[in-house]
Design an enzyme around this catalytic site. Structure first.
Site, PDB file in Angstrom:
ATOM      1  CB  ILE A 177      48.418  45.709  41.911  1.00 59.19           C
ATOM      2  CG1 ILE A 177      50.002  45.931  40.906  1.00 59.19           C
ATOM      3  CG2 ILE A 177      48.493  46.761  42.331  1.00 59.19           C
ATOM      4  CD1 ILE A 177      48.528  46.534  39.547  1.00 59.19           C
ATOM      5  CG  ASP A 221      45.083  36.591  45.975  1.00 59.01           C
ATOM      6  OD1 ASP A 221      44.920  35.473  45.147  1.00 59.01           O
ATOM      7  OD2 ASP A 221      45.339  37.740  45.690  1.00 59.01           O
ATOM      8  CG  ASP A 229      36.603  31.260  43.051  1.00 62.21           C
ATOM      9  OD1 ASP A 229      36.771  32.000  42.313  1.00 62.21           O
ATOM     10  OD2 ASP A 229      37.180  29.752  42.850  1.00 62.21           O
ATOM     11  CB  SER A 260      43.947  47.983  32.621  1.00 64.79           C
ATOM     12  OG  SER A 260      44.626  47.216  31.301  1.00 64.79           O
ATOM     13  CE1 TYR A 286      43.262  41.897  32.815  1.00 65.17           C
ATOM     14  CE2 TYR A 286      44.311  43.799  31.173  1.00 65.17           C
ATOM     15  CZ  TYR A 286      43.670  43.451  32.863  1.00 65.17           C
ATOM     16  OH  TYR A 286      45.080  43.717  33.473  1.00 65.17           O
ATOM     17  N   GLY A 315      51.252  48.976  31.860  1.00 62.68           N
ATOM     18  CA  GLY A 315      52.136  47.720  31.797  1.00 62.68           C
ATOM     19  C   GLY A 315      53.099  47.750  32.799  1.00 62.68           C
TER      20      GLY A 315
END
Length: 270
Positions: free
Chosen positions: A27, A46, A73, A159, A182, A213
């Protein structure tokens, strides 16, 4: 006050600088490309430095954009706090943050995608550190730049499992799972979005995009079950997220803050 700006002008991000966390991810790469296409300079961060640098180079080549790859990180608080200053020093400011990085686990991780009684507190803490705490730390550190921008915008990628509970029947007979950490982190992220929107107004807008999803090679069994429960009859793609993020990043959404744009094919509409 009436405005005669046209849609193309409202969409344009020329002269703005965006930071996308998880920029080497699925994404992250997609939404970064959308921002670059609209004229923004884009910094990607990243954990995997080589992948991040490669993604930044590809973005620059495809869209003739100024880009920057930064390895970091997000579980390292000092590294997260340093990101806004590095981006501003290299690209001249910071106007947009897209928090796209997510702790989703891997095959080496214990106590993650397993039955509830086997999920570990250590893994729970690790997930909340990346999926929730890092967003708090980054936005806090970036606040001076975002406020100086005059057009500061934060977009948090959440999400559907921050909105609704899981149907564990989707995962029966597969190696997949739905960890408590999560969903808890993504639910927290949606509330943090609302909180930040109120606290950082009127100088900075803060919104969320909630994907459903996304199809990435899951088993046919899982995909079939998922699609049967989705009104639009398919799983999402990374491309589905580009428009929502671009909308929230720029002036098309200048009077929008504290909102959650749900891009789930109708999953949560039942």
């Amino acid at each position: 006050m009436a405005s005669d700006r046209d849609i193309k002008d409202l969409m344009a991000l020329t002269g703005r600088v965006a930071l996308v966390t998880g920029g080497a991810g699925h994404i992250g790469r997609a939404v970064a490309a959308g921002l670059a296409e609209l004229g923004a300079a884009v910094a990607l961060t990243d954990r995997e430095g080589d992948a991040c640098a490669a993604a930044a180079r590809a973005l620059a080549e495809r869209h003739s954009a100024r880009t920057l790859g930064l390895a970091a990180d997000l579980a390292d608080e000092a590294a997260v706090k340093a990101l806004p200053g590095k981006v501003a020093a290299e690209l001249g400011g910071l106007d947009i943050i897209v928090n796209s990085a997510a702790f989703v686990g891997d095959s080496k991780l214990t106590g993650w995608a397993v039955p509830f009684e086997e999920q570990s507190p250590q893994t729970w803490r690790a997930a909340l550190e990346v999926n929730l705490t890092a967003v708090f730390v980054l936005v806090q550190a970036a606040k001076p730049w975002l406020e100086r921008s005059g057009r500061g915008s934060v977009v948090n990628i959440a999400s559907i499992y921050g909105m609704v509970g899981p149907d564990l029947g989707l995962y029966e007979g597969t190696r997949m799972g739905n960890p408590a950490a999560y969903g808890a982190a993504k639910g927290g992220l949606l509330q943090l979005t609302r909180w930040l929107a109120c606290v950082m107004a009127p100088k900075v807008r803060v919104n969320a995009v909630t994907p459903g999803g996304v199809q990435r090679g899951q088993s046919e069994t899982f995909v079939g079950r998922y699609e049967a429960r989705t009104p639009l009859g398919r799983m999402g793609t990374e491309e589905d997220m580009k428009g929502a993020v671009a909308y929230l990043a720029g002036d098309l959404s200048a009077y929008v803050t504290g909102q959650n744009v749900v891009v789930d094919g109708g999953w949560t509409a039942w």
